[in-house]
Design a protein around this motif. Structure first.
Motif, PDB file in Angstrom:
ATOM      1  N   UNK A  84       0.857  -1.188   0.000  1.00 53.81           N
ATOM      2  CA  UNK A  84       0.000   0.000   0.000  1.00 53.81           C
ATOM      3  C   UNK A  84       0.894   1.238   0.000  1.00 53.81           C
ATOM      4  N   UNK A  85       0.573   2.239  -0.831  1.00 55.50           N
ATOM      5  CA  UNK A  85       1.350   3.485  -0.724  1.00 55.50           C
ATOM      6  C   UNK A  85       0.975   4.234   0.550  1.00 55.50           C
ATOM      7  N   UNK A  86       1.825   5.145   0.919  1.00 50.57           N
ATOM      8  CA  UNK A  86       1.547   6.063   2.028  1.00 50.57           C
ATOM      9  C   UNK A  86       0.190   6.727   1.808  1.00 50.57           C
ATOM     10  N   UNK A  87      -0.602   6.892   2.875  1.00 55.07           N
ATOM     11  CA  UNK A  87      -1.906   7.554   2.733  1.00 55.07           C
ATOM     12  C   UNK A  87      -1.693   8.965   2.209  1.00 55.07           C
ATOM     13  N   UNK A  88      -2.481   9.365   1.235  1.00 54.43           N
ATOM     14  CA  UNK A  88      -2.336  10.698   0.648  1.00 54.43           C
ATOM     15  C   UNK A  88      -1.507  10.677  -0.619  1.00 54.43           C
ATOM     16  N   UNK A  89      -0.794   9.565  -0.852  1.00 52.64           N
ATOM     17  CA  UNK A  89       0.005   9.449  -2.078  1.00 52.64           C
ATOM     18  C   UNK A  89      -0.741   8.620  -3.117  1.00 52.64           C
ATOM     19  N   UNK A  90      -0.408   8.875  -4.390  1.00 53.66           N
ATOM     20  CA  UNK A  90      -0.998   8.082  -5.465  1.00 53.66           C
ATOM     21  C   UNK A  90      -0.287   6.731  -5.555  1.00 53.66           C
ATOM     22  N   UNK A  91      -0.939   5.786  -6.214  1.00 53.04           N
ATOM     23  CA  UNK A  91      -0.345   4.445  -6.354  1.00 53.04           C
ATOM     24  C   UNK A  91       1.038   4.516  -6.991  1.00 53.04           C
ATOM     25  N   UNK A 123       3.221   4.342  11.562  1.00 52.54           N
ATOM     26  CA  UNK A 123       3.643   5.563  10.874  1.00 52.54           C
ATOM     27  C   UNK A 123       3.097   5.547   9.450  1.00 52.54           C
ATOM     28  N   UNK A 124       2.660   6.691   8.982  1.00 43.94           N
ATOM     29  CA  UNK A 124       2.148   6.758   7.614  1.00 43.94           C
ATOM     30  C   UNK A 124       3.316   6.715   6.636  1.00 43.94           C
ATOM     31  N   UNK A 125       3.447   5.593   5.962  1.00 42.64           N
ATOM     32  CA  UNK A 125       4.585   5.373   5.066  1.00 42.64           C
ATOM     33  C   UNK A 125       4.115   4.311   4.065  1.00 42.64           C
ATOM     34  N   UNK A 126       4.877   4.151   2.985  1.00 44.49           N
ATOM     35  CA  UNK A 126       4.614   3.005   2.118  1.00 44.49           C
ATOM     36  C   UNK A 126       4.763   1.738   2.951  1.00 44.49           C
ATOM     37  N   UNK A 127       3.924   0.752   2.665  1.00 40.17           N
ATOM     38  CA  UNK A 127       3.999  -0.505   3.423  1.00 40.17           C
ATOM     39  C   UNK A 127       4.040  -1.677   2.450  1.00 40.17           C
ATOM     40  N   UNK A 128       4.944  -2.603   2.719  1.00 43.81           N
ATOM     41  CA  UNK A 128       5.012  -3.831   1.940  1.00 43.81           C
ATOM     42  C   UNK A 128       5.199  -5.016   2.886  1.00 43.81           C
ATOM     43  N   UNK A 129       4.481  -6.092   2.594  1.00 40.24           N
ATOM     44  CA  UNK A 129       4.580  -7.308   3.406  1.00 40.24           C
ATOM     45  C   UNK A 129       4.704  -8.515   2.479  1.00 40.24           C
ATOM     46  N   UNK A 130       5.706  -9.327   2.737  1.00 35.38           N
ATOM     47  CA  UNK A 130       5.774 -10.644   2.085  1.00 35.38           C
ATOM     48  C   UNK A 130       5.581 -11.664   3.201  1.00 35.38           C
TER      49      UNK A 130
END
Lengths: 255, 278
Positions: free
Chosen positions: A10-17, A242-249
């Protein structure tokens, strides 16, 4: 290899994909008897071409980490690939008549920055061994029998801050790189789970675990993109994360 | 907790520069012959704006994390922007990036990779020219600052509190500015009060002082007034100041005497900043 796996982002909230600056590689195939390689990277907000750099790092890890003699060999090749990538980018800009602006010049000169964590699952006669390499604050957590077994390279939630040492595409910024690589390995037994995460989610995960909760169960309850997005929105709204890009594997060995 | 609001395009913050352009700014700076205080201010401000823009730059453009205003006070009190931005009060930073009055080429010495230095041309955008005319209506300038910030905070009630950077030689000619400055720092968003940094440029050749926590060692009453009215550094700023080698004591204030303000830009948190990016 019976390996259940998925990745969510998911991108940071407020940012575009297309402003998402993490990257990951998670192969679709897991062949019996062969190593399985995946990687995750987190491009720094305060650098230019972060996404492209994170993509190069993960792709290069997946393609060439095992073939390289050591991290130096892999790194030199990765910088070479980056030079080509950057040249192609500058040519695209020139063709599109979008000249580099004065405010981009210092950032392009300083280089792109990203954290990287690469993971190799090596088959052994009766189980799997995991080996990980990292620079920066992407994090791997292994869970066995409903308990946190290992966290790498960050051991606890306090270890995260906004100023990590990161891999730079500019060799002059990587002076102390030899001291910054972290390596670890462990057994990946049947039933074990491994979560590989970029920093915001990893910090939440470790903090929750330190508080006695089972964040792995909460993460497992949101397995598709929509559920994951809604869950993150909730964590962000309560400032639990924290509002940031998030990635999970997420990987689970089924034996 | 105060001063923790996220700075983003949906919740931008604000920088307001308040610049002394009075006649006394034509005096030499810090005892340096040939360099006037007005030149030092214009240089410092242009560099700060440049660094702020660069901090918000991505390859697709400049992200509007901030609105920027520049109030000049001297012969008149009002917006000091030149060129396309002339007369404008608070403008999104992407507009600042797109509209410097001109771009100079300056020479910069850089490492040649072989132990020597080589001269490189760098672009230096200019938004503000050195000006030094007439009196020092500091009270009027701070009153205008308070008006502008009230408007900003009303439009962005949950923003990271606006930061005011006031650069002066300290000698107000329209009365004691203490109340007017306190009116500025009394303005608050839900995340805390406006932060006021006072930069005192003196003709006095005393050694620079940065972020003190007491007024004892300050050279004159103007410096003391500017220290007293400056905001305390936030915990995050204290941490960055520590990292940068300032060794601030608890209670350190946003006051700099004959020094530079690099810390203010370095301590802005808009995301991950690599520790190996200096």
């Amino acid at each position: 290899m019976n390996l259940e796996r998925y990745a969510l982002w998911q991108p940071k909230a407020g940012n575009a994909l297309d402003e998402y600056e993490d990257a990951f590689v998670l192969p679709r195939r897991a062949r019996n008897g062969k190593p399985f390689v995946c990687a995750i990277a987190d491009g720094a907000t305060e650098s230019l071409l972060s996404r492209q750099w994170a993509q190069v790092l993960t792709r290069q890890f997946a393609r060439q980490w095992l073939a390289a003699r050591d991290w130096r060999g892999w790194w030199n090749e990765t910088l070479r690939v980056w030079q080509n990538e950057k040249r192609a980018y500058m040519e695209r800009r020139a063709r599109a008549d979008k000249p580099v602006q004065w405010y981009e010049e210092p950032g392009l000169e300083a280089g792109a920055f990203a954290a990287l964590l690469g993971l190799v699952l090596m088959p052994t006669p009766h189980a799997l061994t995991w080996r990980a390499a990292a620079v920066g604050d992407c994090c791997l957590v292994q869970v066995r029998d409903d308990k946190l077994l290992a966290a790498f390279p960050m051991q606890d939630a306090h270890a995260f801050n906004n100023r990590p040492y990161l891999l730079s595409s500019n060799p002059a910024r990587n002076d102390a790189l030899a001291e910054q690589w972290r390596f670890a390995e462990g057994n990946f037994a049947a039933g074990d789970r491994i979560y590989v995460m970029t920093d915001a989610l990893a910090a939440w995960f470790l903090r929750a675990s330190e508080a006695g909760a089972r964040p792995w169960d909460e993460a497992d309850a949101h397995r598709n993109a929509d559920a994951f997005a809604a869950w993150l929105a909730e964590l962000r709204a309560t400032r639990a994360i924290r509002n940031d890009d998030v990635t999970l594997i997420r990987l689970q060995y089924r034996g | 907790m105060a001063y923790t609001a996220e700075i983003s395009r949906t919740n931008p913050s604000c920088f307001l520069f308040v610049i002394d352009q009075s006649g006394s700014m034509a005096d030499p700076f810090g005892g340096e012959a040939g360099k006037r205080k007005a030149d030092g201010v214009a240089d410092a401000l242009n560099r700060l704006l440049q660094n702020l823009v660069i901090k918000c730059a991505k390859t697709e453009g400049v992200r509007d994390y901030y609105s920027i205003g520049v109030i000049g006070y001297g012969a008149r009190v009002g917006s000091a922007f030149l060129g396309a931005l002339a007369g404008q009060e608070l403008v999104p930073i992407s507009q600042v990036a797109a509209n410097p009055a001109r771009i100079e080429e300056r020479a910069k010495k850089v490492d040649d990779g072989a132990g020597g230095l080589v001269e490189q041309k760098v672009k230096f955008p200019v938004w503000l020219e050195p000006v030094a005319h007439q009196g020092t209506p500091m009270v009027q300038a701070m009153t205008l600052a308070a008006n502008m910030l009230q408007g900003f905070v009303a439009a962005h009630p949950n923003c990271f509190p606006p930061i005011v950077i006031h650069i002066t030689d300290g000698e107000s000619t329209d009365g004691d500015p203490t109340d007017a400055m306190q009116n500025v720092t009394r303005i608050a968003s839900s995340d805390g009060n406006v932060l006021l940094f006072n930069v005192h440029l003196s003709s006095n050749a005393n050694a620079p002082i940065a972020y003190p926590n007491r007024a004892d060692n300050l050279p004159d009453q103007y410096a003391r007034l500017l220290f007293e009215t400056a905001s305390e550094l936030t915990p995050f700023m204290l941490g960055i100041a520590q990292e940068q080698g300032y060794n601030p004591e608890p209670g350190a204030r946003g006051f700099v005497f004959n020094g530079d303000l690099a810390l203010v830009v370095q301590s802005l948190d808009i995301g991950t900043r690599p520790s190996n990016l200096r």
